[in-house]
Design a protein around this motif. Structure first.
Motif, PDB file in Angstrom:
ATOM      1  N   SER A 189       0.875  -1.166   0.000  1.00  0.00           N
ATOM      2  CA  SER A 189       0.000   0.000   0.000  1.00  0.00           C
ATOM      3  C   SER A 189       0.913   1.216   0.000  1.00  0.00           C
ATOM      4  O   SER A 189       1.800   1.328   0.846  1.00  0.00           O
ATOM      5  N   THR A 190       0.711   2.126  -0.939  1.00  0.00           N
ATOM      6  CA  THR A 190       1.621   3.270  -1.028  1.00  0.00           C
ATOM      7  C   THR A 190       1.589   4.103   0.254  1.00  0.00           C
ATOM      8  O   THR A 190       2.622   4.613   0.680  1.00  0.00           O
ATOM      9  N   GLY A 191       0.433   4.229   0.876  1.00  0.00           N
ATOM     10  CA  GLY A 191       0.352   4.976   2.127  1.00  0.00           C
ATOM     11  C   GLY A 191       1.190   4.335   3.221  1.00  0.00           C
ATOM     12  O   GLY A 191       1.951   5.008   3.924  1.00  0.00           O
ATOM     13  N   GLU A 192       1.075   3.016   3.362  1.00  0.00           N
ATOM     14  CA  GLU A 192       1.865   2.299   4.371  1.00  0.00           C
ATOM     15  C   GLU A 192       3.346   2.358   4.035  1.00  0.00           C
ATOM     16  O   GLU A 192       4.190   2.478   4.928  1.00  0.00           O
ATOM     17  N   LEU A 193       3.673   2.289   2.759  1.00  0.00           N
ATOM     18  CA  LEU A 193       5.065   2.352   2.318  1.00  0.00           C
ATOM     19  C   LEU A 193       5.681   3.704   2.700  1.00  0.00           C
ATOM     20  O   LEU A 193       6.794   3.758   3.233  1.00  0.00           O
ATOM     21  N   ARG A 211       4.667   5.722   5.122  1.00  0.00           N
ATOM     22  CA  ARG A 211       4.803   5.784   6.583  1.00  0.00           C
ATOM     23  C   ARG A 211       6.003   4.977   7.060  1.00  0.00           C
ATOM     24  O   ARG A 211       6.731   5.394   7.958  1.00  0.00           O
ATOM     25  N   ALA A 212       6.234   3.809   6.457  1.00  0.00           N
ATOM     26  CA  ALA A 212       7.366   2.963   6.862  1.00  0.00           C
ATOM     27  C   ALA A 212       8.702   3.616   6.524  1.00  0.00           C
ATOM     28  O   ALA A 212       9.644   3.586   7.330  1.00  0.00           O
ATOM     29  N   GLU A 213       8.803   4.217   5.331  1.00  0.00           N
ATOM     30  CA  GLU A 213      10.048   4.884   4.932  1.00  0.00           C
ATOM     31  C   GLU A 213      10.328   6.088   5.836  1.00  0.00           C
ATOM     32  O   GLU A 213      11.472   6.333   6.224  1.00  0.00           O
ATOM     33  N   ILE A 214       9.284   6.833   6.189  1.00  0.00           N
ATOM     34  CA  ILE A 214       9.440   7.982   7.085  1.00  0.00           C
ATOM     35  C   ILE A 214       9.892   7.500   8.464  1.00  0.00           C
ATOM     36  O   ILE A 214      10.831   8.038   9.049  1.00  0.00           O
ATOM     37  N   ALA A 215       9.230   6.445   8.966  1.00  0.00           N
ATOM     38  CA  ALA A 215       9.578   5.909  10.289  1.00  0.00           C
ATOM     39  C   ALA A 215      11.006   5.373  10.325  1.00  0.00           C
ATOM     40  O   ALA A 215      11.707   5.501  11.333  1.00  0.00           O
TER      41      ALA A 215
END
Length: 191
Positions: free
Chosen positions: A31-35, A37-41
Motif C-alpha cells: 500500500s503506497t500509504g503504508e510504504l 509511513r514505513a520509509e518515514i519511520a
C-alpha cells in the motif's frame, strides 16, 4: 515474480480484500500509504524527502513513490510477488511502473479491478468516515471530489491496461464481503 495491481474506485474494497489475495498467493501487499509511513519511520533518504514535503503541505512526487516501490521490489524476499494497492493512479505512474518491472526482466501479471457504481462509492466512503472518524471524508463535497478525481485521473488506466491485455474486472457490488472476496480470489487464480 508476479506483479499485480489492485484497482478500483475509492470504497471498492481493495483494502478489505488485499490481505486474502496476498496470503493465498504469497504476495507482499504494498500500500503506497503504508510504504510512505514505513520509509518515514525508518528515516531513509526517500522517507526524509517525503516527510519534508508532507510537512510543507505538498503531495509526494511520483519519483519518490516510485523509488519506494522499486526499493521494496529489491529488498523484500520470501514472497512470490507483489500486490500494489494505490499505485499507479495516473498514466505517467503506470508508465514508470512498467519500466521498473521491465528493468527487472519481468512484466506485469495483471490488474485486478474491483468495480462498484458511484452511488455505492458515495455510501461506502460516508459510512467509513463515520465508523473510522475520518472527518476528511465526511462531507458530500469531499466525497464528490474524490469520485471526480478517480474518474478524471485514474479511470483512464482501464483503457491503458486493457490495451496491454492486463486488465481483469470483477463486480464488487452487489454481494457480501465474502461473496466479493470469492469472486476476487477466483479471478486472481485464473491469472
Amino acid at each position: 515474480m508476479k506483479y499485480y495491481i489492485l484497482f478500483g474506485p475509492p470504497g471498492a474494497g481493495k483494502g478489505t480484500h488485499a490481505g486474502a489475495i496476498a496470503e493465498k498467493h504469497n504476495l507482499k501487499h504494498i500500500s503506497t500509504g503504508e510504504l510512505l509511513r514505513a520509509e518515514i519511520a525508518a528515516g531513509t533518504e526517500l522517507g526524509s524527502k517525503a516527510k519534508a514535503i508532507i510537512a510543507a503541505g505538498g503531495l509526494v512526487p511520483d519519483e519518490v513513490v516510485e523509488g519506494m516501490i522499486e526499493n521494496a521490489f529489491n529488498t523484500i524476499s520470501g514472497v512470490d510477488g507483489f500486490l500494489l494497492d494505490g499505485f499507479p493512479r495516473t498514466l505517467p505512474q503506470a508508465d514508470a511502473l512498467g519500466k521498473i518491472i521491465a528493468a527487472r526482466g519481468e512484466e506485469l501479471t495483471g490488474v485486478v479491478s474491483i468495480m462498484i457504481p458511484d452511488e455505492v462509492i458515495r455510501e461506502r466512503i460516508a459510512h467509513r468516515a463515520s465508523v473510522e472518524g475520518r472527518a476528511d471524508d465526511a462531507s458530500d463535497a469531499v466525497i464528490s471530489h474524490r469520485i471526480d478525481t478517480y474518474h478524471a485521473q485514474t479511470e483512464p488506466l482501464i483503457d491503458y491496461y486493457k490495451a496491454a491485455g492486463k486488465y481483469h474486472e470483477v463486480c464488487g457490488y452487489p454481494g457480501s464481503i465474502e461473496e466479493v472476496r470469492d469472486r476476487v480470489l477466483a479471478l486472481v487464480d485464473e491469472l
